[in-house]
Scaffold this motif. Structure first.
Motif, mmCIF file in Angstrom:
data_model
loop_
_atom_site.group_PDB
_atom_site.id
_atom_site.type_symbol
_atom_site.label_atom_id
_atom_site.label_comp_id
_atom_site.label_asym_id
_atom_site.label_seq_id
_atom_site.Cartn_x
_atom_site.Cartn_y
_atom_site.Cartn_z
ATOM 1 N N CYS A 23 0.857 -1.186 0.000
ATOM 2 C CA CYS A 23 0.000 0.000 0.000
ATOM 3 C C CYS A 23 0.891 1.233 0.000
ATOM 4 N N SER A 24 0.679 2.115 -0.970
ATOM 5 C CA SER A 24 1.391 3.390 -1.012
ATOM 6 C C SER A 24 0.388 4.520 -0.966
ATOM 7 N N TYR A 25 0.757 5.603 -0.295
ATOM 8 C CA TYR A 25 -0.167 6.729 -0.168
ATOM 9 C C TYR A 25 0.598 8.020 -0.420
ATOM 10 N N GLN A 66 8.276 7.672 6.285
ATOM 11 C CA GLN A 66 9.082 8.507 5.386
ATOM 12 C C GLN A 66 8.824 8.148 3.934
ATOM 13 N N GLU A 67 8.688 6.848 3.656
ATOM 14 C CA GLU A 67 8.461 6.402 2.276
ATOM 15 C C GLU A 67 6.981 6.340 1.925
ATOM 16 N N LYS A 68 6.100 6.614 2.865
ATOM 17 C CA LYS A 68 4.653 6.576 2.643
ATOM 18 C C LYS A 68 4.248 5.209 2.066
ATOM 19 N N HIS A 69 4.626 4.172 2.790
ATOM 20 C CA HIS A 69 4.401 2.825 2.292
ATOM 21 C C HIS A 69 4.114 1.875 3.454
ATOM 22 N N SER A 70 3.193 0.954 3.220
ATOM 23 C CA SER A 70 2.880 -0.074 4.214
ATOM 24 C C SER A 70 2.757 -1.419 3.514
ATOM 25 N N SER A 71 3.060 -2.469 4.237
ATOM 26 C CA SER A 71 2.888 -3.823 3.723
ATOM 27 C C SER A 71 2.114 -4.660 4.718
#
Lengths: 108, 109
Positions: A23-25, A66-71
């Motif tokens: 998931c990226s936002y 910081q990377e605006k990312h979740s897994s």
């Protein structure tokens, strides 16, 4: 472009495989949610996280602010894990913006 | 166990009818939400409420109104149902984590 992007859209796995949904936002958030929806409509909250990592049984969720990312990871997948997994971000006051979801099918 | 209930699982209405969808939560949550879910579009926020008698428009409020007279109850109203309002409607409540109801599949013919 959607504010919340999930990948892949569809995922088929064999029982026992390790699964990752991303998931990226693109907006500032106070928290990120992972939700699960089984056929028939009911949605269940799996995780709410704002930093680091959370684990519940075979499910693990991580977030990199910081990377605006979740897994979302599923270890030792099972056919009962077959569902739609939805990422949602909380941008203000519990108001969520949702990704389109990832359809996961785990075959025996 | 926390609970959010919705008045109907399935509903069929005719074009032009007034439709009421009710949602009740037993967790004393301040926040309540109405979403619709459509294939390819995901979940979209229609209206939400942070307190009794308070309401805020979401992303797609056109054609809908809401009522929150009591803390535990949040109603969605379709003043004059149209075929493009055929959808799955989901209610949720939260203090932080969101708890969803089972959904109402509404068909407008």
């Amino acid at each position: 472009k959607n504010e919340v992007e999930q990948s892949p859209q569809n995922l088929t796995a064999q029982e026992g495989e390790f699964i990752t949904i991303n998931c990226s936002y693109s907006v500032g958030i106070s928290a990120l949610h992972w939700l699960q929806q089984h056929p028939g409509g009911g949605i269940v909250s799996l995780f709410m996280l704002s930093s680091g990592k959370k684990k519940h049984g075979r499910l693990i969720a991580t977030i990199n602010i910081q990377e605006k990312h979740s897994s979302l990871h599923i270890t030792a997948s099972h056919p009962r894990d077959s569902a739609v997994y939805i990422c949602a971000v909380d941008t203000s006051g519990s108001r969520l913006t949702f990704g389109e979801g990832t359809q996961l099918t785990v075959n025996p | 166990d926390v609970k959010v209930t919705q008045s109907s699982r399935y509903l069929v209405k005719r074009t032009g009818e007034k439709v009421f969808l009710e949602c009740v939560q037993d967790m004393d949550h301040e926040n309540m939400f109405w979403y619709r879910q459509d294939p390819g579009l995901g979940l979209r926020l229609i209206y939400f409420s942070y307190d009794v008698k308070m309401k805020e428009k979401g992303d797609i409020p056109e054609g809908y109104s809401v009522s929150r007279e009591k803390k535990e109850r949040f109603s969605l109203i379709l003043e004059s149902a149209s075929t493009n309002q055929t959808s799955m409607y989901l209610c949720a409540s939260s203090r932080a984590e969101q708890y969803f109801g089972p959904g109402t599949r509404l068909t407008v013919t």
